[in-house]
Design a protein around this motif. Structure first.
Motif, short mmCIF file in Angstrom:
data_model
loop_
_atom_site.label_atom_id
_atom_site.label_comp_id
_atom_site.label_asym_id
_atom_site.label_seq_id
_atom_site.Cartn_x
_atom_site.Cartn_y
_atom_site.Cartn_z
N ALA A 78 0.83 -1.20 0.00
CA ALA A 78 0.00 0.00 0.00
C ALA A 78 0.87 1.26 0.00
O ALA A 78 0.61 2.22 -0.74
CB ALA A 78 -0.92 0.00 1.22
N TYR A 79 1.91 1.26 0.81
CA TYR A 79 2.83 2.39 0.90
C TYR A 79 3.52 2.57 -0.46
O TYR A 79 3.58 3.69 -1.02
CB TYR A 79 3.83 2.08 2.02
CG TYR A 79 4.85 3.12 2.37
CD1 TYR A 79 4.85 4.40 1.83
CD2 TYR A 79 5.85 2.81 3.29
CE1 TYR A 79 5.81 5.33 2.19
CE2 TYR A 79 6.81 3.73 3.66
CZ TYR A 79 6.80 4.99 3.10
OH TYR A 79 7.76 5.90 3.47
N ALA A 80 4.00 1.46 -1.04
CA ALA A 80 4.67 1.53 -2.34
C ALA A 80 3.72 2.03 -3.42
O ALA A 80 4.10 2.82 -4.30
CB ALA A 80 5.23 0.16 -2.72
N ARG A 81 2.46 1.59 -3.36
CA ARG A 81 1.47 2.01 -4.35
C ARG A 81 1.22 3.52 -4.25
O ARG A 81 1.13 4.22 -5.26
CB ARG A 81 0.16 1.25 -4.12
CG ARG A 81 -0.89 1.42 -5.21
CD ARG A 81 -2.18 0.73 -4.77
NE ARG A 81 -3.12 0.52 -5.87
CZ ARG A 81 -3.96 1.42 -6.34
NH1 ARG A 81 -3.97 2.65 -5.81
NH2 ARG A 81 -4.80 1.14 -7.33
N ALA A 82 1.11 4.02 -3.03
CA ALA A 82 0.88 5.46 -2.83
C ALA A 82 2.07 6.27 -3.35
O ALA A 82 1.89 7.32 -3.99
CB ALA A 82 0.65 5.75 -1.35
N MET A 83 3.29 5.80 -3.10
CA MET A 83 4.47 6.53 -3.55
C MET A 83 4.57 6.50 -5.08
O MET A 83 4.91 7.51 -5.71
CB MET A 83 5.74 5.95 -2.92
CG MET A 83 5.84 6.16 -1.42
SD MET A 83 5.81 7.89 -0.88
CE MET A 83 7.41 8.46 -1.50
N ALA A 84 4.28 5.34 -5.68
CA ALA A 84 4.34 5.23 -7.14
C ALA A 84 3.32 6.17 -7.78
O ALA A 84 3.61 6.83 -8.79
CB ALA A 84 4.09 3.78 -7.56
#
Ligand SMILES: [Zn+2]
Length: 301
Positions: free
Chosen positions: A123-129
């Motif tokens: 989820a964190y990676a998705r938000a940053m991407a």
């Protein structure tokens, strides 16, 4: 203390070390490092129950991805975690050599069934991407930007501008409104048949959270609330929100859904909710949502 899905409280976000390029590079050279892969609006999933099955080792990335596509998420128990935006690749599974068990999945499907720590990293990676893809150009002068500080800043390339852009998260309020033994549940027309949830809406600039709760409930359902109390918050990367959860009491069991936001709203007691769920007539929000947690805790009394 109960936690919401997608919270990353186990993670040391390492903010003071993000600018230390050698320190970051050393983690990327460590075979124990794990990477959460995002491809467009999907995340990497694996058909396996092994620990960290939804994350890949850094060897898969060597020479295949631009270091600017990586974000240091943080460390936990001596392991570093990165997010990778692989959206530029045409066929990320093949190009990263991820093997037949890997697949790309909607996080909304994977999140409720993946181990919670892995789901929170995805989820964190998705938000940053999502943020990186939408800030490739400076909003002030239009020049290209580049990733810095291990993916936590984008810097404008223009010498005369050079402004730094930071990741954004949009606060939204979500509220369980009760009156006596009933709570307010509502649905939007685009939702699956039978799906009802508590009310939610975005906070506007210049607005307090409590005022946003009262405004949204009145605008959407014509209900006046008091006693607005904070419950908990949840990162909600669909695409870039922080859900701030509240409870509130209605002054009266009124309803007015003549606005254009809601398809229907109703006051339901605990017994009515349980019976409707059992009969298959009422579909509550997915288990990974704070909406569902607010309703479940109310049902438990
Ligand atoms: Zn600029």
């Amino acid at each position: 203390m109960a936690r919401n899905y997608y919270s990353t409280h186990e993670l040391d976000r390492c903010d003071p070390r993000r600018g230390d390029a050698r320190w970051v590079a050393a983690w990327l050279a460590d075979p124990a490092t794990r990477v959460a892969v995002v491809w467009r609006d999907k995340v990497l999933a694996a058909a396996s129950d092994e620990p960290a099955a939804h994350l890949v080792g850094p060897a898969a990335l060597a020479g295949r991805v631009d270091p600017g596509a990586l974000t240091l998420l943080g460390t936990c128990a001596g392991v570093a975690y990165f997010g990778l935006d692989a959206s530029e690749l045409a066929d990320p599974l093949a190009e990263l050599g991820l093997g037949p068990a890997a697949r790309l999945e909607d996080l909304r499907k994977l999140g409720p069934v993946a181990p919670p720590f892995e789901a929170s990293l995805l989820a964190y990676a998705r938000a940053m991407a999502y943020w990186h893809r939408r800030h490739r150009f400076c909003g002030l002068c239009g020049s290209p930007t580049s990733s810095a500080r291990a993916g936590h800043v984008r810097v404008c390339s223009s010498d005369s501008c050079g402004v730094e852009h930071f990741p954004r998260t949009d606060p939204a309020v979500i509220v369980l409104v009760t009156h006596g033994d009933a709570c307010l549940l509502a649905r939007q027309a685009r939702w699956p048949p039978g799906r009802y949830s508590v009310l939610a809406g975005f906070v506007e600039p210049g607005e307090e959270l409590e005022a946003a709760v009262a405004r949204e409930v009145f605008e959407e359902a014509g209900v006046v609330v008091e006693d607005v109390r904070y419950h908990s918050s949840q990162p909600w990367p669909f695409p870039a929100s922080l859900m701030v959860g509240f409870t509130a009491r209605a002054l009266e069991r009124t309803l007015d859904t003549s606005g254009d936001e809601l398809d229907d709203a109703r006051w339901m007691t605990r017994d009515e909710v349980r019976a409707a769920v059992d009969a298959g007539e009422l579909l509550l929000s997915p288990v990974d949502s704070i909406s569902r947690r607010l309703v479940d805790e109310w049902l438990e009394g």
